[in-house]
Design a protein around this motif. Sequence first.
Motif, PDB file in Angstrom:
ATOM      1  N   SER A  28       9.904   8.292   3.140  1.00 55.05           N
ATOM      2  CA  SER A  28       8.462   8.324   3.381  1.00 55.05           C
ATOM      3  C   SER A  28       7.823   6.987   3.017  1.00 55.05           C
ATOM      4  CB  SER A  28       7.804   9.467   2.613  1.00 55.05           C
ATOM      5  OG  SER A  28       7.940   9.259   1.219  1.00 55.05           O
ATOM      6  N   LEU A  29       8.337   6.315   2.018  1.00 59.39           N
ATOM      7  CA  LEU A  29       7.820   5.003   1.650  1.00 59.39           C
ATOM      8  C   LEU A  29       8.065   4.006   2.783  1.00 59.39           C
ATOM      9  CD1 LEU A  29       6.591   3.186  -0.553  1.00 59.39           C
ATOM     10  CD2 LEU A  29       8.919   2.697  -1.277  1.00 59.39           C
ATOM     11  N   THR A  30       9.217   4.063   3.387  1.00 61.80           N
ATOM     12  CA  THR A  30       9.518   3.187   4.498  1.00 61.80           C
ATOM     13  C   THR A  30       8.607   3.494   5.679  1.00 61.80           C
ATOM     14  OG1 THR A  30      11.813   3.118   3.782  1.00 61.80           O
ATOM     15  CG2 THR A  30      11.359   2.376   6.002  1.00 61.80           C
ATOM     16  N   HIS A  31       8.358   4.769   5.933  1.00 63.40           N
ATOM     17  CA  HIS A  31       7.457   5.162   7.020  1.00 63.40           C
ATOM     18  C   HIS A  31       6.046   4.667   6.739  1.00 63.40           C
ATOM     19  CE1 HIS A  31       5.930   7.460  10.342  1.00 63.40           C
ATOM     20  NE2 HIS A  31       5.059   8.071   9.547  1.00 63.40           N
ATOM     21  N   THR A  32       5.607   4.748   5.493  1.00 64.09           N
ATOM     22  CA  THR A  32       4.277   4.264   5.119  1.00 64.09           C
ATOM     23  C   THR A  32       4.187   2.759   5.290  1.00 64.09           C
ATOM     24  OG1 THR A  32       4.126   6.043   3.499  1.00 64.09           O
ATOM     25  CG2 THR A  32       2.557   4.248   3.276  1.00 64.09           C
ATOM     26  N   GLN A  33       5.220   2.043   4.914  1.00 67.22           N
ATOM     27  CA  GLN A  33       5.225   0.594   5.077  1.00 67.22           C
ATOM     28  C   GLN A  33       5.157   0.218   6.547  1.00 67.22           C
ATOM     29  OE1 GLN A  33       8.795  -0.519   3.045  1.00 67.22           O
ATOM     30  NE2 GLN A  33       7.769  -0.811   1.077  1.00 67.22           N
ATOM     31  N   VAL A  34       5.813   0.982   7.393  1.00 62.84           N
ATOM     32  CA  VAL A  34       5.769   0.719   8.835  1.00 62.84           C
ATOM     33  C   VAL A  34       4.359   0.955   9.358  1.00 62.84           C
ATOM     34  CG1 VAL A  34       6.588   1.549  11.077  1.00 62.84           C
ATOM     35  CG2 VAL A  34       8.209   1.143   9.230  1.00 62.84           C
ATOM     36  N   GLN A  35       3.697   2.002   8.896  1.00 60.41           N
ATOM     37  CA  GLN A  35       2.330   2.278   9.317  1.00 60.41           C
ATOM     38  C   GLN A  35       1.381   1.172   8.889  1.00 60.41           C
ATOM     39  OE1 GLN A  35       1.582   6.121   7.632  1.00 60.41           O
ATOM     40  NE2 GLN A  35       2.089   7.187   9.540  1.00 60.41           N
ATOM     41  N   VAL A  36       1.531   0.687   7.657  1.00 60.35           N
ATOM     42  CA  VAL A  36       0.681  -0.392   7.158  1.00 60.35           C
ATOM     43  C   VAL A  36       0.921  -1.660   7.971  1.00 60.35           C
ATOM     44  CG1 VAL A  36       0.281  -1.922   5.174  1.00 60.35           C
ATOM     45  CG2 VAL A  36       0.458   0.548   4.836  1.00 60.35           C
ATOM     46  N   GLU A  37       2.156  -1.957   8.299  1.00 58.08           N
ATOM     47  CA  GLU A  37       2.465  -3.148   9.093  1.00 58.08           C
ATOM     48  C   GLU A  37       1.905  -3.025  10.508  1.00 58.08           C
ATOM     49  OE1 GLU A  37       3.604  -6.940   9.725  1.00 58.08           O
ATOM     50  OE2 GLU A  37       3.614  -5.883   7.818  1.00 58.08           O
ATOM     51  N   ASN A  38       1.929  -1.828  11.069  1.00 54.28           N
ATOM     52  CA  ASN A  38       1.348  -1.620  12.395  1.00 54.28           C
ATOM     53  C   ASN A  38      -0.160  -1.848  12.377  1.00 54.28           C
ATOM     54  OD1 ASN A  38       3.794  -1.049  13.578  1.00 54.28           O
ATOM     55  ND2 ASN A  38       3.584   1.161  13.413  1.00 54.28           N
ATOM     56  N   ILE A  39      -0.819  -1.380  11.334  1.00 58.12           N
ATOM     57  CA  ILE A  39      -2.261  -1.600  11.197  1.00 58.12           C
ATOM     58  C   ILE A  39      -2.542  -3.089  11.067  1.00 58.12           C
ATOM     59  CG2 ILE A  39      -4.231  -1.250   9.642  1.00 58.12           C
ATOM     60  CD1 ILE A  39      -3.024   1.539   9.055  1.00 58.12           C
ATOM     61  N   ARG A  40      -1.729  -3.775  10.298  1.00 62.22           N
ATOM     62  CA  ARG A  40      -1.894  -5.222  10.099  1.00 62.22           C
ATOM     63  C   ARG A  40      -1.728  -5.987  11.415  1.00 62.22           C
ATOM     64  NH1 ARG A  40      -1.769  -9.314   6.696  1.00 62.22           N
ATOM     65  NH2 ARG A  40      -0.300 -10.997   7.019  1.00 62.22           N
ATOM     66  N   VAL A  41      -0.721  -5.625  12.199  1.00 58.70           N
ATOM     67  CA  VAL A  41      -0.485  -6.287  13.483  1.00 58.70           C
ATOM     68  C   VAL A  41      -1.663  -6.033  14.427  1.00 58.70           C
ATOM     69  CG1 VAL A  41       0.991  -6.251  15.535  1.00 58.70           C
ATOM     70  CG2 VAL A  41       2.022  -6.343  13.272  1.00 58.70           C
ATOM     71  N   LYS A  42      -2.209  -4.822  14.418  1.00 58.62           N
ATOM     72  CA  LYS A  42      -3.360  -4.513  15.261  1.00 58.62           C
ATOM     73  C   LYS A  42      -4.570  -5.353  14.859  1.00 58.62           C
ATOM     74  CE  LYS A  42      -2.048   0.159  16.496  1.00 58.62           C
ATOM     75  NZ  LYS A  42      -2.322   1.598  16.332  1.00 58.62           N
ATOM     76  N   HIS A  43      -4.784  -5.521  13.544  1.00 62.72           N
ATOM     77  CA  HIS A  43      -5.887  -6.367  13.063  1.00 62.72           C
ATOM     78  C   HIS A  43      -5.697  -7.816  13.513  1.00 62.72           C
ATOM     79  CE1 HIS A  43      -8.440  -3.746  10.803  1.00 62.72           C
ATOM     80  NE2 HIS A  43      -7.514  -3.401   9.923  1.00 62.72           N
ATOM     81  N   ILE A  44      -4.485  -8.320  13.426  1.00 69.18           N
ATOM     82  CA  ILE A  44      -4.212  -9.706  13.823  1.00 69.18           C
ATOM     83  C   ILE A  44      -4.485  -9.891  15.313  1.00 69.18           C
ATOM     84  CG2 ILE A  44      -2.389 -11.430  14.109  1.00 69.18           C
ATOM     85  CD1 ILE A  44      -1.176 -10.399  11.476  1.00 69.18           C
ATOM     86  N   GLU A  45      -4.003  -8.971  16.131  1.00 60.10           N
ATOM     87  CA  GLU A  45      -4.215  -9.071  17.573  1.00 60.10           C
ATOM     88  C   GLU A  45      -5.698  -8.961  17.926  1.00 60.10           C
ATOM     89  OE1 GLU A  45      -1.989  -9.995  19.814  1.00 60.10           O
ATOM     90  OE2 GLU A  45      -0.609 -10.191  18.128  1.00 60.10           O
TER      91      GLU A  45
END
Length: 121
Positions: free
Chosen positions: A9-26
């Motif tokens: 679940s920690l890995t899944h949460t980290q993936v979600q946070v990274e996806n949010i970060r990539v969306k903010h950058i774009e």
Amino acid sequence: MAITLSSASLTHTQVQVENIRVKHIEECKYLLRRLKGGTYSVSWDGIFPSFKSHRRNSMNKKLEINVEIGIEYGKSIYPRKPYVTKQIKINGKDYTSIRFWQTEQLGELAGKLNHLLNTEP
């Protein structure tokens, strides 16, 4: 080595946070490309992004965005065809350096750029 439920679940949460970060950058890159030519001064409320030239003068808390538009001519494929180039700098650095910013800083920049673009004449 066994994979426990908490580590999965920690890995899944980290993936979600990274996806949010990539969306903010774009989103920030898209909004920066929509700016017209000129110099924009944006007041900053949160954690100021660290720049070497602004470390001493961090009390100012203003972000300077320079947009330079130029015309260049093709050199190899279409030698005489002009095309428009846009060079965007934030406090003297290229705008692609925002990928090193924190997620909160990216969110604030996106909000400020949305406000700036909506208030332009």
